[in-house]
Design a protein around this motif. Structure first.
Motif, PDB file in Angstrom:
ATOM      1  N   GLU A  77       0.947  -1.320   0.059  1.00  0.00           N
ATOM      2  CA  GLU A  77      -0.177  -0.035   0.006  1.00  0.00           C
ATOM      3  C   GLU A  77       0.780   1.377   0.084  1.00  0.00           C
ATOM      4  O   GLU A  77       1.642   1.576   0.787  1.00  0.00           O
ATOM      5  N   LEU A  78       0.906   1.896  -1.003  1.00  0.00           N
ATOM      6  CA  LEU A  78       1.549   3.257  -1.270  1.00  0.00           C
ATOM      7  C   LEU A  78       0.678   4.427  -0.660  1.00  0.00           C
ATOM      8  O   LEU A  78      -0.304   4.346  -1.253  1.00  0.00           O
ATOM      9  N   HIS A  79       1.018   5.076   0.173  1.00  0.00           N
ATOM     10  CA  HIS A  79       0.525   6.350   0.615  1.00  0.00           C
ATOM     11  C   HIS A  79       1.123   7.583  -0.003  1.00  0.00           C
ATOM     12  O   HIS A  79       2.006   7.914   0.590  1.00  0.00           O
ATOM     13  N   TYR A  80       0.354   8.223  -0.899  1.00  0.00           N
ATOM     14  CA  TYR A  80       0.966   9.549  -1.207  1.00  0.00           C
ATOM     15  C   TYR A  80      -0.339  10.391  -1.850  1.00  0.00           C
ATOM     16  O   TYR A  80      -1.331   9.864  -2.235  1.00  0.00           O
ATOM     17  N   TRP A  81      -0.148  11.450  -2.152  1.00  0.00           N
ATOM     18  CA  TRP A  81      -0.860  12.797  -2.464  1.00  0.00           C
ATOM     19  C   TRP A  81      -1.295  12.325  -3.831  1.00  0.00           C
ATOM     20  O   TRP A  81      -0.485  11.869  -4.646  1.00  0.00           O
ATOM     21  N   PRO A  82      -2.492  12.277  -4.194  1.00  0.00           N
ATOM     22  CA  PRO A  82      -3.219  11.592  -5.504  1.00  0.00           C
ATOM     23  C   PRO A  82      -3.086  12.551  -6.752  1.00  0.00           C
ATOM     24  O   PRO A  82      -3.275  11.906  -7.726  1.00  0.00           O
ATOM     25  N   THR A  83      -2.740  13.846  -6.702  1.00  0.00           N
ATOM     26  CA  THR A  83      -2.614  14.617  -7.681  1.00  0.00           C
ATOM     27  C   THR A  83      -1.073  15.035  -8.200  1.00  0.00           C
ATOM     28  O   THR A  83      -1.096  15.947  -9.322  1.00  0.00           O
ATOM     29  N   ILE A  84      -0.328  14.752  -7.554  1.00  0.00           N
ATOM     30  CA  ILE A  84       1.197  15.050  -7.940  1.00  0.00           C
ATOM     31  C   ILE A  84       2.120  14.014  -7.954  1.00  0.00           C
ATOM     32  O   ILE A  84       2.116  13.121  -7.329  1.00  0.00           O
ATOM     33  N   THR A 108      -0.971  -0.924  -4.398  1.00  0.00           N
ATOM     34  CA  THR A 108      -2.342  -0.122  -4.230  1.00  0.00           C
ATOM     35  C   THR A 108      -1.886   1.213  -4.002  1.00  0.00           C
ATOM     36  O   THR A 108      -1.075   1.567  -3.067  1.00  0.00           O
ATOM     37  N   ASP A 109      -2.139   2.297  -5.059  1.00  0.00           N
ATOM     38  CA  ASP A 109      -1.950   3.710  -4.895  1.00  0.00           C
ATOM     39  C   ASP A 109      -2.838   4.310  -4.193  1.00  0.00           C
ATOM     40  O   ASP A 109      -4.060   4.834  -4.417  1.00  0.00           O
ATOM     41  N   VAL A 110      -3.084   4.004  -2.688  1.00  0.00           N
ATOM     42  CA  VAL A 110      -4.343   4.247  -1.871  1.00  0.00           C
ATOM     43  C   VAL A 110      -5.013   5.519  -2.192  1.00  0.00           C
ATOM     44  O   VAL A 110      -6.200   5.460  -2.229  1.00  0.00           O
ATOM     45  N   ALA A 111      -4.379   6.644  -2.069  1.00  0.00           N
ATOM     46  CA  ALA A 111      -5.070   7.782  -1.953  1.00  0.00           C
ATOM     47  C   ALA A 111      -5.777   8.081  -3.364  1.00  0.00           C
ATOM     48  O   ALA A 111      -6.567   9.196  -3.334  1.00  0.00           O
ATOM     49  N   ARG A 112      -5.445   7.384  -4.373  1.00  0.00           N
ATOM     50  CA  ARG A 112      -6.086   7.625  -5.714  1.00  0.00           C
ATOM     51  C   ARG A 112      -7.124   6.581  -5.814  1.00  0.00           C
ATOM     52  O   ARG A 112      -7.531   6.503  -6.893  1.00  0.00           O
ATOM     53  N   GLY A 132      -8.849   6.656  -0.837  1.00  0.00           N
ATOM     54  CA  GLY A 132      -8.773   8.016  -0.987  1.00  0.00           C
ATOM     55  C   GLY A 132      -7.881   8.880  -0.243  1.00  0.00           C
ATOM     56  O   GLY A 132      -7.388   8.169   0.788  1.00  0.00           O
ATOM     57  N   VAL A 133      -7.886  10.089   0.024  1.00  0.00           N
ATOM     58  CA  VAL A 133      -7.115  10.883   0.940  1.00  0.00           C
ATOM     59  C   VAL A 133      -7.497  10.596   2.431  1.00  0.00           C
ATOM     60  O   VAL A 133      -6.753  10.659   3.406  1.00  0.00           O
ATOM     61  N   PRO A 134      -8.775  10.202   2.515  1.00  0.00           N
ATOM     62  CA  PRO A 134      -9.255  10.021   4.039  1.00  0.00           C
ATOM     63  C   PRO A 134      -8.676   8.671   4.598  1.00  0.00           C
ATOM     64  O   PRO A 134      -8.025   8.952   5.860  1.00  0.00           O
ATOM     65  N   ALA A 135      -8.111   7.880   3.804  1.00  0.00           N
ATOM     66  CA  ALA A 135      -7.716   6.634   4.343  1.00  0.00           C
ATOM     67  C   ALA A 135      -5.736   6.907   4.397  1.00  0.00           C
ATOM     68  O   ALA A 135      -5.600   6.751   5.434  1.00  0.00           O
ATOM     69  N   LEU A 136      -5.491   7.886   3.542  1.00  0.00           N
ATOM     70  CA  LEU A 136      -4.022   8.335   3.828  1.00  0.00           C
ATOM     71  C   LEU A 136      -4.111   8.811   5.015  1.00  0.00           C
ATOM     72  O   LEU A 136      -3.046   8.724   6.022  1.00  0.00           O
ATOM     73  N   MET A 137      -4.926   9.921   5.388  1.00  0.00           N
ATOM     74  CA  MET A 137      -4.793  10.855   6.463  1.00  0.00           C
ATOM     75  C   MET A 137      -5.077  10.009   7.834  1.00  0.00           C
ATOM     76  O   MET A 137      -4.692  10.146   8.834  1.00  0.00           O
ATOM     77  N   ARG A 138      -6.052   8.950   7.752  1.00  0.00           N
ATOM     78  CA  ARG A 138      -6.327   7.977   8.876  1.00  0.00           C
ATOM     79  C   ARG A 138      -4.954   7.186   9.355  1.00  0.00           C
ATOM     80  O   ARG A 138      -4.841   7.126  10.425  1.00  0.00           O
ATOM     81  N   HIS A 139      -4.223   6.816   8.416  1.00  0.00           N
ATOM     82  CA  HIS A 139      -2.969   6.084   8.773  1.00  0.00           C
ATOM     83  C   HIS A 139      -1.975   7.053   9.234  1.00  0.00           C
ATOM     84  O   HIS A 139      -1.126   6.928  10.264  1.00  0.00           O
ATOM     85  N   LYS A 160      -2.478   5.648  17.819  1.00  0.00           N
ATOM     86  CA  LYS A 160      -2.093   4.385  18.208  1.00  0.00           C
ATOM     87  C   LYS A 160      -0.751   3.723  17.512  1.00  0.00           C
ATOM     88  O   LYS A 160      -0.372   2.882  18.154  1.00  0.00           O
ATOM     89  N   ALA A 161      -0.160   4.359  16.620  1.00  0.00           N
ATOM     90  CA  ALA A 161       0.753   3.926  15.663  1.00  0.00           C
ATOM     91  C   ALA A 161       2.216   4.098  16.734  1.00  0.00           C
ATOM     92  O   ALA A 161       2.363   5.278  17.247  1.00  0.00           O
ATOM     93  N   VAL A 162       2.874   3.138  16.896  1.00  0.00           N
ATOM     94  CA  VAL A 162       4.202   3.193  17.598  1.00  0.00           C
ATOM     95  C   VAL A 162       5.208   3.959  16.787  1.00  0.00           C
ATOM     96  O   VAL A 162       6.056   4.410  17.229  1.00  0.00           O
TER      97      VAL A 162
END
Length: 243
Positions: free
Chosen positions: A4-11, A30-34, A42-49, A54-56
């Protein structure tokens, strides 16, 4: 399991260096934010992570990569993590360390290219720092860009395995990143880049060699490749293209 790659979807941004490695390797991702927000992406999933309390070991910013329960941030570290599994780096420790050194130097140059249009504060608009941007771009185009590119040229020229790639005789993630760097410089500074690259024929040939890799060529021709634009790292402001 797909990465799962998390990056901004428009750049393209820093995430593009990771996309290129995944695409060149044929790695499932999977390009998650796209993705579709209705499907939990989408972006909400990126921001949620990104904001998971709770992330150590939380990532500081995108890009970050999830591989099951493992989360890796920082572009160079992500590439190093992927490289052995997908044969994008030599197997010896010396090759791995040298490739990482090149990648970190590439990252330095990318940051300097970005800072030509945001020399004071990335939170300000370019229009709020134009005089400073002009001074920064002058130094980058006339001094820093040629200095970096000449260093990469020397690496190729001195490679004991020949002048096809940066490290050894096979393509590494550093070659993919150098390709992306040259693409970005040609977009943002067409005149200055043409002048500097005219003096570095080996890395121009390397760039062209990467384009011919079938998976890379297929990716570049696909809608997965986001076009350069004026919201990313490399921005085309003609007044800053000071050859």
């Amino acid at each position: 399991m797909a990465y799962e790659l998390h990056y901004w979807p428009t750049i393209q941004g820093r995430g593009e260096f990771v996309r290129l490695a995944l695409e060149a390797a044929g790695a499932p991702y999977t390009d998650v934010a796209r993705g579709d927000e209705a499907a939990g992406q989408g972006v909400p999933a990126l921001m949620r992570h990104l904001k998971d309390a709770k992330a150590v070991q939380p990532p500081f910013a995108p890009p970050f990569l999830k591989d099951g329960s493992v989360v890796i941030g920082q572009t160079a570290v992500i590439l190093q993590y992927l490289a052995l599994e997908w044969k994008l780096v030599g197997r010896s420790e010396q090759s791995r360390v040298w490739t990482q050194q090149i990648q970190l130097t590439l990252a330095d140059m990318v940051s300097e290219a970005h800072d030509t249009h945001h020399p004071i504060d990335s939170g300000l608009y370019y229009e709020d720092q134009k005089p400073e941007a002009l001074r920064r771009a002058q130094a980058f185009c006339t001094t820093r860009m040629p200095k970096y590119l000449q260093w990469f040229e020397q690496i190729v020229a001195r490679n004991p395995a020949g002048t096809r790639f940066l490290v050894g005789g096979k393509m590494s993630y550093a070659d993919l990143s150098l390709f992306q760097l040259i693409e970005g410089l040609r977009y943002a500074f067409p005149k200055a880049a043409a002048s500097a690259l005219a003096r570095t024929p080996l890395i121009v040939d390397l760039h062209d060699r990467v384009v011919e890799v079938p998976r890379v060529a297929a990716y570049l021709a696909s809608p997965r490749r986001i076009p350069f634009n004026e919201q990313g790292l490399f921005r085309c402001y003609p007044e800053l293209d000071l050859a």
